[in-house]
Write a protein that holds these residues in place. Structure first.
Motif, mmCIF file in Angstrom:
data_model
loop_
_atom_site.group_PDB
_atom_site.id
_atom_site.type_symbol
_atom_site.label_atom_id
_atom_site.label_comp_id
_atom_site.label_asym_id
_atom_site.label_seq_id
_atom_site.Cartn_x
_atom_site.Cartn_y
_atom_site.Cartn_z
ATOM 1 N N ILE A 39 3.362 7.375 8.877
ATOM 2 C CA ILE A 39 4.447 7.084 7.939
ATOM 3 C C ILE A 39 4.004 6.028 6.932
ATOM 4 O O ILE A 39 4.308 6.114 5.731
ATOM 5 C CB ILE A 39 5.682 6.592 8.713
ATOM 6 N N THR A 40 3.270 5.019 7.427
ATOM 7 C CA THR A 40 2.818 3.972 6.521
ATOM 8 C C THR A 40 1.876 4.531 5.466
ATOM 9 O O THR A 40 1.967 4.183 4.282
ATOM 10 C CB THR A 40 2.126 2.868 7.328
ATOM 11 N N ALA A 41 0.971 5.400 5.909
ATOM 12 C CA ALA A 41 0.052 5.999 4.942
ATOM 13 C C ALA A 41 0.811 6.858 3.935
ATOM 14 O O ALA A 41 0.534 6.816 2.727
ATOM 15 C CB ALA A 41 -0.990 6.835 5.683
ATOM 16 N N GLY A 42 1.807 7.622 4.435
ATOM 17 C CA GLY A 42 2.586 8.454 3.529
ATOM 18 C C GLY A 42 3.371 7.633 2.527
ATOM 19 O O GLY A 42 3.502 7.991 1.351
ATOM 20 N N ALA A 43 3.886 6.471 2.985
ATOM 21 C CA ALA A 43 4.630 5.620 2.069
ATOM 22 C C ALA A 43 3.694 4.942 1.064
ATOM 23 O O ALA A 43 4.073 4.687 -0.076
ATOM 24 C CB ALA A 43 5.396 4.566 2.859
ATOM 25 N N ARG A 44 2.479 4.680 1.516
ATOM 26 C CA ARG A 44 1.522 4.017 0.622
ATOM 27 C C ARG A 44 1.153 4.921 -0.550
ATOM 28 O O ARG A 44 1.086 4.502 -1.699
ATOM 29 C CB ARG A 44 0.288 3.645 1.439
ATOM 30 N N TRP A 45 0.925 6.215 -0.273
ATOM 31 C CA TRP A 45 0.543 7.126 -1.344
ATOM 32 C C TRP A 45 1.718 7.927 -1.888
ATOM 33 O O TRP A 45 1.520 8.795 -2.720
ATOM 34 C CB TRP A 45 -0.550 8.064 -0.845
ATOM 35 N N GLY A 46 2.915 7.699 -1.354
ATOM 36 C CA GLY A 46 4.078 8.383 -1.898
ATOM 37 C C GLY A 46 4.098 9.869 -1.654
ATOM 38 O O GLY A 46 4.708 10.626 -2.402
#
Lengths: 92, 198
Positions: A39-46
């Motif tokens: 989730i953090t990676a997905g939020a980082r790259w949108g």
């Protein structure tokens, strides 16, 4: 960072505890930490891909815990104990 | 993204996870595990994934914890269950999870009040976007996970089915001991009925 700490705690719990229910809980903690990393990676790259991966992890965790708990019940009825060390001898 | 809320939820998640792996009582550990999962859900909400936060609460803190609690209850059936029940009602048992849950509740209220006032700064990935991605490029994964869930269903059913064969064996041996005719010649393979009994 938080995901790493949670994953490390899950690994510690898996290694330290010998109760099978606690081992399964530690596995849940580790899966949750991996999902948090996604989730953090997905939020980082949108991107939405991280959340899709989390949904897969969720489905996998649900199926894993159901089968695992059924196995725990079978082991408990087999030797009246939840100790993982006592289940080390598998005689067919 | 609200930094203060993120750090409060993160600290609660770490503290409760440490408490989970150090508890001796399984029910207490499960309470802390539920709090840990809910705080991780708040972290998800803060990271701009409200749909996943809802799924985390529903699936993890809802069904998986309930499954664990059922198994723990099934394992302590008998005399010890009443003792454990009395222990559950003591204050020491639930005061820690209650305090942490109250902190999380206050945090949720704060976040909701703030979300009404202004839009969050981080890019929020909506459920629609997630769905389009899930059923677009990841359609094969959906099919594979459905196969996995089917396998888990059948496997859990098969593994949870331990009563019936044992009862049937007892039934057959009792009939054999009393000398009564069994009345049916289909006997499970592997039961301890002698070959000449029928």
């Amino acid at each position: 960072m938080l995901a790493g700490i949670l994953f490390a705690l899950g690994v510690i719990g898996l290694l330290v505890r010998r109760n099978l229910v606690f081992v399964l809980m530690s596995i849940e903690i580790m899966l949750n930490a991996a999902g948090l990393a996604f989730i953090t990676a997905g939020a980082r790259w949108g991107q939405a891909d991280g959340q899709v991966m989390f949904i897969f992890i969720l489905a996998m965790a649900a199926s894993e815990v159901s089968v695992g708990l059924a196995l725990v019940l079978q082991l408990y009825h087999l030797n009246q104990s939840l100790d993982a060390d006592r289940a080390s001898a598998m005689r067919g | 993204m609200n930094v203060i809320a993120f750090y409060i939820a993160a600290v609660i998640a770490i503290v409760t996870t440490v408490l989970v792996i150090t508890r001796k009582n399984a029910v207490q550990a499960l309470l802390y595990l539920a709090i840990s999962l809910i705080s991780v859900a708040i972290v998800f909400y803060d990271l701009g994934a409200p749909f996943i936060a809802a799924l985390e609460v529903i699936v993890y803190a809802g069904s998986i914890i309930v499954l664990f609690i059922f198994v723990v209850m099934m394992l302590n059936l008998g005399k010890r269950a009443t003792v454990a029940e009395g222990k559950l009602l003591k204050a020491r048992m639930w005061i820690g999870p209650s305090i942490l849950a109250a902190i999380l509740l206050g945090e949720v209220g704060y976040l909701l009040a703030k979300a009404n006032a202004q839009a969050p700064a981080a890019h929020v990935i909506s459920p629609r976007e997630v769905g389009m991605t899930l059923y677009g490029p990841y359609l094969l994964g959906v099919e594979l996970s459905s196969i996995l869930l089917m396998g888990a269903l059948v496997g859990a059913y098969h593994l949870g089915w331990y009563k019936r064969p044992r009862l049937e064996i007892e039934d057959v041996t009792r009939e054999h001991a009393t000398g009564a005719h069994a009345g049916r010649d289909t006997v499970r393979a592997g039961s301890n009925r002698p070959a000449g009994a029928a």
